[in-house]
Design an enzyme around this catalytic site. Sequence first.
Site, PDB file in Angstrom:
ATOM      1  CB  SER A 442     -17.203  85.103  50.041  1.00 31.70           C
ATOM      2  OG  SER A 442     -17.572  86.398  50.430  1.00 31.70           O
ATOM      3  CG  ASP A 642     -10.844  88.895  53.743  1.00 33.55           C
ATOM      4  OD1 ASP A 642     -11.297  89.995  53.407  1.00 33.55           O
ATOM      5  OD2 ASP A 642     -11.446  87.820  53.560  1.00 33.55           O
ATOM      6  CG  HIS A 675     -12.990  88.230  50.475  1.00 33.36           C
ATOM      7  ND1 HIS A 675     -13.261  87.693  51.709  1.00 33.36           N
ATOM      8  CD2 HIS A 675     -14.121  88.052  49.735  1.00 33.36           C
ATOM      9  CE1 HIS A 675     -14.492  87.227  51.728  1.00 33.36           C
ATOM     10  NE2 HIS A 675     -15.040  87.421  50.542  1.00 33.36           N
TER      11      HIS A 675
END
Length: 736
Positions: A442, A642, A675
């Site tokens: 991320s 996501d 995610h």
Amino acid sequence: MADEAKSKTGAAIEFARQADRLAHLTKDQEDETTGSTAAVEAKFITPQDPVVETANGGRLPAVPIPEAQKLNMLKDKVEGCGSAAFACAPGGLEEETHHENVNRVNRAQTASDEEDDGFRQSLRDATSLRSFEEPDAPLRQAMPASRTNPLFPPLPMYGPPTLLRNLQCWGFRVTSSILSLAFLGVIVLGSAFTSIPLMFRHIGIRLTLGNPDARRPFYREEQRRKEVRKEAARAWERRRRNSEKKLNDDSEDNAGCDDFVPSEGGRDPLVCDVAYYARRVGLDVEEFKVQTEDGFIIELWHVYDPKEYKPVPLQQRRQKTAEVFTADSVEDGRRHGASGSQQHDGNRKYPVLLIHGLLQSAGAYCCNDDDSLAFFLCKSGYDVWLGNNRCGFKPEHQMLHYGDPRMWAWNIRQMGVMDLPAHVSRVLLETGFAKLGLVCHSQGTTQTFVALAKEQRPDLGQKISVFCALAPAAYAGSLIGKMYFKFMRIISPAMFRIFFGIHAFIPFMMTMHAILPGKLYGALGYRVFSFLFNWTDDRWDQGLRDRQFQFAPVYVSAESMRWWLGRECFAKQKCILATKEEGKQEDVEDEEEDYYCNDSAYPAEGNGKTSNSSQEDQSLKGQTAWYDEQVPPMAFWIAGSDALVDGRRLLRRFERGREPHVNLVHSKIIEEYEHLDVIWALDSIEQVGKEVKDVLWKTASIEAREMCRVPRNCEELDLGTPDSASTAVDHSGVAT
């Protein structure tokens, strides 16, 4: 001569004023302990990142470029360097050894206002220096490239603490404590209201004698692991009560532990302690302190096998010099480094650095027992290091304290060009290797994408053998359009600071982390972040969920969140390194290319797209490339469901030839993943971890592989040279 002396005297006076303006403390606040904290020089880490060096040897961050330029120009004039400024002034060309690639500076910003033009012209006239516009202008004199300005606007400047500045800071703290708490309250209420339908649905299922959890995709596996943990806890309690027995006497209790014998156990107390959870799986963790080039002290955690490694003394784990990538780091690391001095050629472990995501710490890689990515890589035979970004759980700086707004004047770019190189440099110093493998999730991928860009710190790529990006965050997903994110985007920067302050972003979250019981905090944290980021725990081990939220959130700056969600940067541009207009142009080009490729009326031989024109198209696309030839190989694991980021669009950018210098050695879209599933799903080791392990080994240099033991289950990999091995890795893998 008289005019020259008068000019030098005037310059000295102006230099003294500028030095006080950029100082750590006012003269009245200095004492024998602090010494002089006046600014003596601005050191350019990159063309866009000057840091102030003070008279007492400290460093201060977040200095606007014009202010840094002014300090250096006045210093050069006082010292009488004239046009030879960079031959005699500190920080000149002779001190740019690790910036050889960065000092090929892009052309200067095109000033949009007369003040900037006047300032630059006055600097040229005053010092007779080479033009800022020249591509080979020295780094000390460099200005940032104009095309990055919309993406990385200047940070606010805060001078030494005066009465007026302190009053302003307290004013922001008061307003932000009230308004940000109200904002957080709205989010909590929103998460509560959206949970009501789910609650009634579960009640309905139970009234019909059903089990709502049975619908979870890994329900049976979750139940099996729950029983295994219970039995392990009971076994640990038996051993504790019978302390005369050694830990490894009971082979039945140690079943499934391989050669890694736990030194902690029992019921999970839900603590924010990575070392504790490492000891539960037969490993351990030691903490290193690392100093960034702008003075922040950040934490680096080393995961190790206690049977093979002896922890180094505390003194050796403290922060060292702020300089990175010193000339003899490889040799010094093998002789004196923590890992390098304890390992020998042929049996070394290849170093891997893991960087965490937004609002998290590196503990996110250590939450799932043996299925934690950090522990899996360590047990597979890698030397694993976990990097934490600035502030984290314990904000610390060489000179600044928590209440100083300069402590919080940073965003994603500073994390990329300061924190990441500091971590990489320290790991290489402690292991004695020339390169390492980098794994990020991320926001960690964002700071790496930014740092490696040719306009930022591209030379960092020469220290990385491969960049493994999990849920890569370069383009915004559909979630950016949610109401609460829109609110943060429509308010002005000034109003954003009134709402969220100029210090830490909603620090009340950290207060709740400290006072709430772990189970309550874990449940509340999950509900709030699930509501904010639109993901679920469907694929996680629900029995470990409360543990996962013990390592989040951490302190982040309000400026950093403004970069992500404010009206100027990521939320507006929808990309980390390209403007919204550039993104639209890419979409048009891709649509045209798809039209000609897919329309049967335009066969490949007759549509006018000759091989030469195709090469021209690729060349034109490459003109907007983010990276140059120094970029390391990359590998992507993209979460197909996501909503937070758009990994598919990033992959499309690479596949369409817009990054001609990037060797994409592996790409995989896992359709059902959200995610956080890439690090927390029950099958994440099968879907992601094992492939990361293989890619790290395939892309290591031949010299490094000869020095290292082969990681577990990598004996049969088809290696060859790192480049040829890269082409053998699956690019098309789409998990279903």
